[in-house]
Design a protein around this motif. Structure first.
Motif, short mmCIF file in Angstrom:
data_model
loop_
_atom_site.label_atom_id
_atom_site.label_comp_id
_atom_site.label_asym_id
_atom_site.label_seq_id
_atom_site.Cartn_x
_atom_site.Cartn_y
_atom_site.Cartn_z
N TRP A 54 1.26 -1.24 -0.02
CA TRP A 54 0.18 -0.33 -0.11
C TRP A 54 0.97 1.16 -0.03
CZ3 TRP A 54 -5.26 -0.74 0.60
CH2 TRP A 54 -5.62 -1.74 0.68
N GLU A 55 0.16 2.74 -0.29
CA GLU A 55 1.18 3.25 -0.10
C GLU A 55 0.49 4.31 0.06
OE1 GLU A 55 1.44 6.84 -3.47
OE2 GLU A 55 0.22 4.95 -4.80
N VAL A 62 6.33 12.82 -1.11
CA VAL A 62 6.21 11.93 -0.88
C VAL A 62 5.86 10.58 -0.34
CG1 VAL A 62 7.73 11.42 1.78
CG2 VAL A 62 8.01 13.49 -0.02
N ARG A 63 5.59 9.93 -0.60
CA ARG A 63 5.10 8.58 0.50
C ARG A 63 5.82 7.88 1.17
NH1 ARG A 63 2.38 11.41 -2.92
NH2 ARG A 63 1.62 11.41 -4.69
N VAL A 77 7.47 -0.56 4.74
CA VAL A 77 8.37 -0.80 3.75
C VAL A 77 10.35 0.00 3.37
CG1 VAL A 77 9.24 -2.37 1.59
CG2 VAL A 77 7.16 -2.63 3.19
N ASP A 78 9.11 0.94 3.10
CA ASP A 78 10.18 2.21 2.24
C ASP A 78 9.52 3.25 2.81
OD1 ASP A 78 12.43 3.47 1.55
OD2 ASP A 78 12.13 2.21 -0.40
N VAL A 83 8.72 8.78 -7.09
CA VAL A 83 9.07 7.54 -7.85
C VAL A 83 9.33 6.90 -7.31
CG1 VAL A 83 10.58 9.57 -9.52
CG2 VAL A 83 11.79 8.99 -7.69
N VAL A 84 9.90 6.63 -5.90
CA VAL A 84 9.48 5.54 -5.05
C VAL A 84 8.62 4.20 -5.51
CG1 VAL A 84 8.52 5.95 -3.22
CG2 VAL A 84 10.79 4.59 -2.48
N LEU A 85 8.01 4.80 -6.06
CA LEU A 85 6.08 3.59 -5.96
C LEU A 85 6.69 2.83 -6.82
CD1 LEU A 85 3.61 5.83 -5.88
CD2 LEU A 85 4.43 3.96 -4.05
#
Length: 88
Positions: A54-55, A62-63, A77-78, A83-85
């Motif tokens: 999930w995000e 920021v996510r 997780v992160d 763009v991290v997605l």
């Protein structure tokens, strides 16, 4: 019912790279996440094509990437810019 948050080393490493002002905003969003993952300000949604990830939004850029570990545990997780997605 709240959730206990656990953090991966990747999340911790990326979190520490943010300026203090953004870390405070993240902390606020993590509190919402632990209380209610569907809180409107998080704009939570499932990451398409992922296995249970999930995000949630910290701001427009920021996510937080996370998943349910158990019925009462969320694993972050992160965290990163939008763009991290693409990694997931």
């Amino acid at each position: 019912m709240g959730y206990q948050l656990t953090f991966t080393s990747k999340f911790k490493k990326h979190y520490k790279q943010f300026p203090l002002s953004l870390q405070k905003k993240v902390n606020s969003k993590l509190k919402y996440l632990s209380e209610n993952p569907a809180h409107p300000s998080l704009r939570t949604k499932r990451i398409k094509g992922s296995k249970g990830l999930w995000e949630s939004s910290v701001n427009m850029d920021v996510r937080i990437i996370w998943k349910y570990e158990e019925s009462s545990i969320i694993l972050t997780v992160d965290i990163g810019h939008h763009v991290v997605l693409e990694k997931y």
